[in-house]
Structure formats: structure tokens, C-alpha cells
Scaffold this motif. Structure first.
Motif, PDB file in Angstrom:
ATOM      1  N   SER A  67       0.705  -1.107  -0.019  1.00 38.38           N
ATOM      2  CA  SER A  67       0.146  -0.053  -0.126  1.00 38.38           C
ATOM      3  C   SER A  67       0.964   1.206   0.087  1.00 38.38           C
ATOM      4  CB  SER A  67      -0.878  -0.010   1.226  1.00 38.38           C
ATOM      5  OG  SER A  67      -1.407  -1.304   1.389  1.00 38.38           O
ATOM      6  N   GLY A  68       0.256   2.138   0.141  1.00 39.54           N
ATOM      7  CA  GLY A  68       1.100   3.469   0.448  1.00 39.54           C
ATOM      8  C   GLY A  68       1.292   4.604  -0.650  1.00 39.54           C
ATOM      9  N   ALA A  69       0.664   4.173  -1.717  1.00 32.92           N
ATOM     10  CA  ALA A  69       0.607   5.062  -2.932  1.00 32.92           C
ATOM     11  C   ALA A  69       0.006   6.637  -2.572  1.00 32.92           C
ATOM     12  CB  ALA A  69      -0.274   4.379  -4.198  1.00 32.92           C
ATOM     13  N   ILE A  70      -1.248   6.384  -2.146  1.00 31.01           N
ATOM     14  CA  ILE A  70      -1.849   7.641  -1.832  1.00 31.01           C
ATOM     15  C   ILE A  70      -0.989   8.518  -0.620  1.00 31.01           C
ATOM     16  CG2 ILE A  70      -4.015   8.702  -0.888  1.00 31.01           C
ATOM     17  CD1 ILE A  70      -5.506   6.362  -2.185  1.00 31.01           C
ATOM     18  N   ALA A  71      -0.544   7.929   0.156  1.00 33.01           N
ATOM     19  CA  ALA A  71       0.154   8.340   1.498  1.00 33.01           C
ATOM     20  C   ALA A  71       1.551   8.753   0.788  1.00 33.01           C
ATOM     21  CB  ALA A  71       0.720   7.392   2.398  1.00 33.01           C
ATOM     22  N   ALA A  72       2.224   8.296  -0.294  1.00 26.29           N
ATOM     23  CA  ALA A  72       3.340   8.720  -0.840  1.00 26.29           C
ATOM     24  C   ALA A  72       2.993  10.050  -1.683  1.00 26.29           C
ATOM     25  CB  ALA A  72       4.013   7.884  -1.842  1.00 26.29           C
ATOM     26  N   GLY A  73       1.709  10.028  -2.500  1.00 21.17           N
ATOM     27  CA  GLY A  73       1.398  11.263  -3.292  1.00 21.17           C
ATOM     28  C   GLY A  73       1.127  12.316  -2.312  1.00 21.17           C
ATOM     29  N   GLN A  90      -7.463   9.512  -6.903  1.00 21.44           N
ATOM     30  CA  GLN A  90      -6.918   8.773  -7.997  1.00 21.44           C
ATOM     31  C   GLN A  90      -5.418   9.376  -8.332  1.00 21.44           C
ATOM     32  OE1 GLN A  90     -10.228   8.961 -10.396  1.00 21.44           O
ATOM     33  NE2 GLN A  90     -10.708   6.870 -10.367  1.00 21.44           N
ATOM     34  N   ALA A  91      -5.666  10.871  -8.503  1.00 18.94           N
ATOM     35  CA  ALA A  91      -4.507  11.580  -8.839  1.00 18.94           C
ATOM     36  C   ALA A  91      -3.363  11.409  -7.905  1.00 18.94           C
ATOM     37  CB  ALA A  91      -4.790  12.851  -8.983  1.00 18.94           C
ATOM     38  N   LEU A  92      -3.638  11.392  -6.535  1.00 18.81           N
ATOM     39  CA  LEU A  92      -2.639  11.196  -5.411  1.00 18.81           C
ATOM     40  C   LEU A  92      -1.990   9.719  -5.674  1.00 18.81           C
ATOM     41  CD1 LEU A  92      -4.254  12.926  -2.251  1.00 18.81           C
ATOM     42  CD2 LEU A  92      -2.064  13.728  -3.794  1.00 18.81           C
ATOM     43  N   ALA A  93      -2.726   8.852  -6.068  1.00 16.35           N
ATOM     44  CA  ALA A  93      -2.412   7.383  -6.087  1.00 16.35           C
ATOM     45  C   ALA A  93      -1.349   7.419  -7.208  1.00 16.35           C
ATOM     46  CB  ALA A  93      -3.473   6.511  -6.110  1.00 16.35           C
ATOM     47  N   ALA A  94      -1.768   8.041  -8.460  1.00 20.85           N
ATOM     48  CA  ALA A  94      -0.893   8.099  -9.461  1.00 20.85           C
ATOM     49  C   ALA A  94       0.347   8.604  -9.156  1.00 20.85           C
ATOM     50  CB  ALA A  94      -1.629   8.766 -10.753  1.00 20.85           C
ATOM     51  N   ILE A  95       0.551   9.692  -8.475  1.00 25.93           N
ATOM     52  CA  ILE A  95       1.669  10.269  -8.287  1.00 25.93           C
ATOM     53  C   ILE A  95       2.461   9.602  -7.396  1.00 25.93           C
ATOM     54  CG2 ILE A  95       2.652  12.400  -7.087  1.00 25.93           C
ATOM     55  CD1 ILE A  95       0.000  13.838  -8.326  1.00 25.93           C
ATOM     56  N   GLY A  96       1.677   9.043  -6.396  1.00 22.71           N
ATOM     57  CA  GLY A  96       2.616   8.380  -5.210  1.00 22.71           C
ATOM     58  C   GLY A  96       2.906   6.863  -5.434  1.00 22.71           C
ATOM     59  N   GLN A  97       2.278   6.267  -6.284  1.00 25.16           N
ATOM     60  CA  GLN A  97       2.701   4.915  -6.866  1.00 25.16           C
ATOM     61  C   GLN A  97       4.051   4.929  -7.581  1.00 25.16           C
ATOM     62  OE1 GLN A  97       1.217   1.990  -6.326  1.00 25.16           O
ATOM     63  NE2 GLN A  97       2.840   0.708  -7.166  1.00 25.16           N
ATOM     64  N   LEU A 226      -4.146   6.807   8.426  1.00 25.32           N
ATOM     65  CA  LEU A 226      -3.467   6.421   7.084  1.00 25.32           C
ATOM     66  C   LEU A 226      -4.074   5.083   6.352  1.00 25.32           C
ATOM     67  CD1 LEU A 226       0.129   7.516   7.946  1.00 25.32           C
ATOM     68  CD2 LEU A 226      -1.363   8.616   6.477  1.00 25.32           C
ATOM     69  N   GLY A 227      -4.206   4.288   7.036  1.00 23.68           N
ATOM     70  CA  GLY A 227      -4.490   2.765   6.547  1.00 23.68           C
ATOM     71  C   GLY A 227      -5.846   2.738   6.293  1.00 23.68           C
ATOM     72  N   THR A 228      -6.410   1.734   5.253  1.00 30.75           N
ATOM     73  CA  THR A 228      -7.719   1.765   4.879  1.00 30.75           C
ATOM     74  C   THR A 228      -8.154   0.669   5.859  1.00 30.75           C
ATOM     75  OG1 THR A 228      -6.971   1.753   2.871  1.00 30.75           O
ATOM     76  CG2 THR A 228      -9.069   2.089   3.176  1.00 30.75           C
ATOM     77  N   GLY A 229      -7.279  -0.624   6.285  1.00 31.12           N
ATOM     78  CA  GLY A 229      -7.790  -1.862   6.758  1.00 31.12           C
ATOM     79  C   GLY A 229      -8.260  -1.861   8.136  1.00 31.12           C
ATOM     80  N   GLY A 230      -7.422  -2.042   8.913  1.00 30.74           N
ATOM     81  CA  GLY A 230      -7.901  -2.522  10.596  1.00 30.74           C
ATOM     82  C   GLY A 230      -7.840  -3.698  10.516  1.00 30.74           C
ATOM     83  N   MET A 231      -8.293  -4.307  11.857  1.00 29.54           N
ATOM     84  CA  MET A 231      -8.169  -6.010  11.897  1.00 29.54           C
ATOM     85  C   MET A 231      -9.297  -6.497  11.203  1.00 29.54           C
ATOM     86  SD  MET A 231      -6.244  -7.970  12.933  1.00 29.54           S
ATOM     87  CE  MET A 231      -5.142  -7.123  13.876  1.00 29.54           C
ATOM     88  N   PHE A 232     -10.491  -5.776  10.651  1.00 24.67           N
ATOM     89  CA  PHE A 232     -11.657  -6.369  10.215  1.00 24.67           C
ATOM     90  C   PHE A 232     -11.394  -6.827   8.964  1.00 24.67           C
ATOM     91  CE2 PHE A 232     -15.669  -5.877   7.952  1.00 24.67           C
ATOM     92  CZ  PHE A 232     -16.386  -6.740   8.510  1.00 24.67           C
ATOM     93  N   THR A 233     -10.636  -6.098   7.975  1.00 24.31           N
ATOM     94  CA  THR A 233     -10.156  -6.528   6.665  1.00 24.31           C
ATOM     95  C   THR A 233      -9.284  -7.566   6.543  1.00 24.31           C
ATOM     96  OG1 THR A 233      -8.843  -4.865   6.389  1.00 24.31           O
ATOM     97  CG2 THR A 233     -10.982  -4.432   5.584  1.00 24.31           C
TER      98      THR A 233
END
Ligand code: GLU
Length: 280
Positions: A67-73, A90-97, A226-233
Motif C-alpha cells: 500500500s502507501g501510494a496515496i500516502a506517498a502522493g 486517484q491523482a494522488l495514487a498516480a503520483i505516489g505509486q 492512514l491505513g484503510t484496513g484495520g483488523m476487520f479486513t
């Protein structure tokens, strides 16, 4: 949940960690980035890459889900708060990836490793035909001796075609590539029988053989800023992985050396043994 009998099974369940040849390793944003600043934790990333490179040298096939694309963007553009709109994310992910891959390329290259980026959405795993195409690509990268670096294709994915979190994505990837083991690096030591932030008596579970409503309750719904997940996912991922024959392990990604210890069969994190699959 943790009887003496379980402990005996536990050591057997962990045997597969020592012998597994194909391993999916998933790292989340909360492991890759500092919680306070949101900036990338290069120390941690470098150690993790070195461990993965070493596992590859030892003859393992590794698929790295990051993960981390959006955070890096967000880092790159100096954005503090995650935007609300889909196109902005989407744009942040494109930049961050790109930023993320640049860092991985640099660190992996230092240890003589080659990587290949694979960006997937739900469509790439929707039916057997799509899964076969994805599987062929991932296997070809492995056959070339390279390490696939996988993320969701956030730059084009919208809700309808999104898997949505990389815990589930990594379980899908592990199942489709018939990996023996999926290791999820988290910001917590594993699954507890209560909320360790609120209850100091909450105990870390060594092994979970059945994912029932009680286990789902323990997982709660938590996630971080920052994360999307947590223990549930992670529990959803464990359900999918184990029913597809993949053993899943949750360990703390903040502790340097944990990955190596876990793969040596030491009692690190929570293991969810894969079910036997009977092919007719
Ligand atoms: N694909 C998202 C990203 O790279 C992360 C999804 C998740 O946190 O699970 O930012």
C-alpha cells in the motif's frame, strides 16, 4: 481458544512457514509511514526490503503487496488531509505509486533484485479467465527471477471495480498464485481476544483455526488515519486465504527482524492455518 492441545497444533501449523516456497508479503501504509507526519519511514522500508531480498536469495518466490501510494502522493505534494473526491485520490495514487516504486527500485537494486509492478482491480480477479491472465503475468515475473510489487490500480479504480483494501487484495493474489503463505505486516502484534488499546488484559492469540462470529467480534472495525484496513479486513482476508488453502499470518511490521523470526517458525503474531483443498 488457547488450550494446550492448540499449542501442539500451533507448532505444526507453523512448520509451513519454514518450508513455504511461494510467499505473499503485504505491507500497509501504517507500517510504511510515520503516524505523526505521514511521511515514509525509510528506515523500516529499507530493513523490510533487505529481508525480502534475502528471502529471495534463499530461494523463496516472493510477491510483495504494498500500500502507501496515496500516502506517498500526499507527501510529495505536501497534502495533509486525504481529499474527499475520487479523482483527487486517484491523482494522488498516480503520483505516489511512482514515488513508491522509485524507492523500491532503488532499495531492491542495492541488493541485486529486480522488481515488476503489477496494478490490479477487482476486474482482474472477477472470473477464472481474468484470474488466469493475472496469474500468468505474476508467474512469468517470478519465473524471470523478479519480485512482483502489487497494489490496487487506484489511479483508475472507482468503487464498483475496487477491491478497496490491500488485505483482501493480498489474499486474492495469494489464492490465485497458489502461494502457501500470506504474511500481513500490521501495526499491531496480531489478533487479540479484546481491544489491547482499551483492555490491558487482552491476550494475543497464537493461532486461529476457525473464523467464526466470535473471532469477527474480536477484530472489531478499527483502522488508522492512514491505513484503510484495520483488523476487520484482515479477518476477511484470513477467511478467503484459508478457505483457498493459504496459511495466513499477521505480524507486527514495526519490529525489525519479525519476518525472519516468523519464517523460522518462532511464535510471532497470529497464524490462521490454511484449509486442505480437495480437488475432484
Ligand atoms: N491501495 C491503497 C494505497 O496504495 C491502499 C489500500 C489499503 O490501505 O489497504 O494507498
Amino acid at each position: 481458544m488457547k488450550t494446550k492441545k492448540d499449542v501442539i497444533i500451533l507448532s505444526r501449523a507453523r512448520e509451513i512457514l519454514k518450508t513455504a516456497r511461494r510467499i505473499v508479503i503485504k505491507v500497509g501504509t501504517s507500517t510504511l509511514a510515520y503516524a505523526e507526519s505521514g511521511k515514509l519511514n525509510l528506515y523500516r522500508i529499507e530493513h523490510l526490503i533487505r529481508e525480502i531480498a534475502d528471502l529471495h536469495n534463499a530461494g523463496k518466490e516472493i510477491i510483495f503487496v504494498s500500500s502507501g501510494a496515496i500516502a506517498a502522493g500526499m507527501n510529495k505534494l505536501g497534502v495533509d488531509v486525504k481529499p474527499d473526491t475520487i479523482p483527487e485520490n486517484q491523482a494522488l495514487a498516480a503520483i505516489g505509486q511512482g514515488v513508491l516504486m522509485h524507492i523500491y527500485e532503488k532499495f531492491f537494486a542495492e541488493y541485486g533484485q529486480t522488481i515488476g509492478q503489477v496494478l490490479l482491480t477487482k476486474e482482474n480477479a472477477a472470473d477464472e479467465h481474468a484470474r488466469e491472465n493475472s496469474r500468468n503475468s505474476l508467474r512469468a515475473i517470478l519465473d524471470m527471477g523478479a519480485i512482483p510489487v502489487v497494489n490496487e490500480n487506484d489511479a483508475v479504480a472507482v468503487d464498483e471495480i475496487k477491491i478497496g483494501d490491500n488485505d483482501n487484495l493480498s489474499a486474492i493474489v495469494a489464492a490465485m498464485t497458489e502461494a502457501e503463505v500470506l504474511i500481513i505486516l500490521s501495526d499491531i502484534d496480531g489478533l487479540y481476544d479484546g481491544n489491547p488499546k482499551l483492555d490491558k488484559n487482552a491476550r494475543l492469540l497464537d493461532e486461529v483455526t476457525e473464523i467464526d462470529s466470535e473471532v469477527e467480534r474480536m477484530a472489531g472495525g478499527a483502522g488508522t488515519k492512514l491505513g484503510t484496513g484495520g483488523m476487520f479486513t484482515k479477518i476477511q482476508a484470513a477467511k478467503f486465504a484459508t478457505t483457498n488453502g493459504v496459511t495466513m499470518l499477521i505480524i507486527n511490521g514495526a519490529t525489525v527482524g519479525n519476518l525472519r523470526r516468523a519464517l523460522n517458525g518462532e511464535a510471532v503474531g497470529t497464524i490462521f492455518p490454511g484449509k486442505e483443498i480437495h480437488h475432484d
